[in-house]
Design a protein around this motif. Sequence first.
Motif, short mmCIF file in Angstrom:
data_model
loop_
_atom_site.label_atom_id
_atom_site.label_comp_id
_atom_site.label_asym_id
_atom_site.label_seq_id
_atom_site.Cartn_x
_atom_site.Cartn_y
_atom_site.Cartn_z
N GLU A 61 77.51 9.21 48.82
CA GLU A 61 76.13 8.79 49.04
C GLU A 61 76.04 7.28 49.17
O GLU A 61 75.27 6.77 49.98
N LEU A 62 76.83 6.57 48.39
CA LEU A 62 76.86 5.11 48.49
C LEU A 62 77.36 4.67 49.87
O LEU A 62 76.77 3.78 50.49
N ALA A 63 78.41 5.32 50.35
CA ALA A 63 78.94 4.99 51.68
C ALA A 63 77.91 5.28 52.76
O ALA A 63 77.74 4.49 53.69
N ARG A 64 77.20 6.40 52.62
CA ARG A 64 76.17 6.74 53.60
C ARG A 64 75.04 5.71 53.55
O ARG A 64 74.53 5.27 54.57
N GLY A 65 74.67 5.30 52.34
CA GLY A 65 73.63 4.27 52.19
C GLY A 65 74.05 2.94 52.77
O GLY A 65 73.25 2.23 53.39
N GLU A 66 75.31 2.58 52.57
CA GLU A 66 75.83 1.34 53.14
C GLU A 66 75.78 1.39 54.66
O GLU A 66 75.44 0.40 55.32
N THR A 69 73.62 -1.11 57.01
CA THR A 69 74.24 -1.87 58.10
C THR A 69 73.49 -1.63 59.41
O THR A 69 73.22 -2.58 60.16
N ALA A 70 73.13 -0.37 59.67
CA ALA A 70 72.38 -0.07 60.89
C ALA A 70 71.03 -0.77 60.88
O ALA A 70 70.60 -1.32 61.90
N LEU A 71 70.35 -0.77 59.74
CA LEU A 71 69.05 -1.45 59.64
C LEU A 71 69.20 -2.95 59.84
O LEU A 71 68.38 -3.57 60.51
N GLU A 72 70.24 -3.53 59.25
CA GLU A 72 70.47 -4.97 59.42
C GLU A 72 70.70 -5.31 60.89
O GLU A 72 70.17 -6.31 61.39
N ASN A 73 71.49 -4.48 61.57
CA ASN A 73 71.75 -4.72 62.99
C ASN A 73 70.46 -4.62 63.81
O ASN A 73 70.22 -5.43 64.71
#
Length: 80
Positions: free
Chosen positions: A23-28, A32-36
């Motif tokens: 879940e942490l990896a999915r959240g990361e 990242t997608a949101l930051e981009n």
Amino acid sequence: MSGQQNGDAGDHVEPDFAQAFKELARGEGAATALENHLDALEKKIEEMLAKAEEDEKDRKSRPKPSATDSSSNDGSKPAA
């Protein structure tokens, strides 16, 4: 009996950690997608602001129409 409870707790902790890391990896990945996406939006906003500032400078540097030229200065605003 306490030995069984400790053993059972140990069995459940490991899968919980594995799930938490998934879940942490999915959240990361989502972060990242949101930051981009936000970076792309910020770039577009900066481009629009720069264009608006350039247009404003051009508008201010243009000579004002003369008072005798009533055809180009009828007092109405152009349609937007």
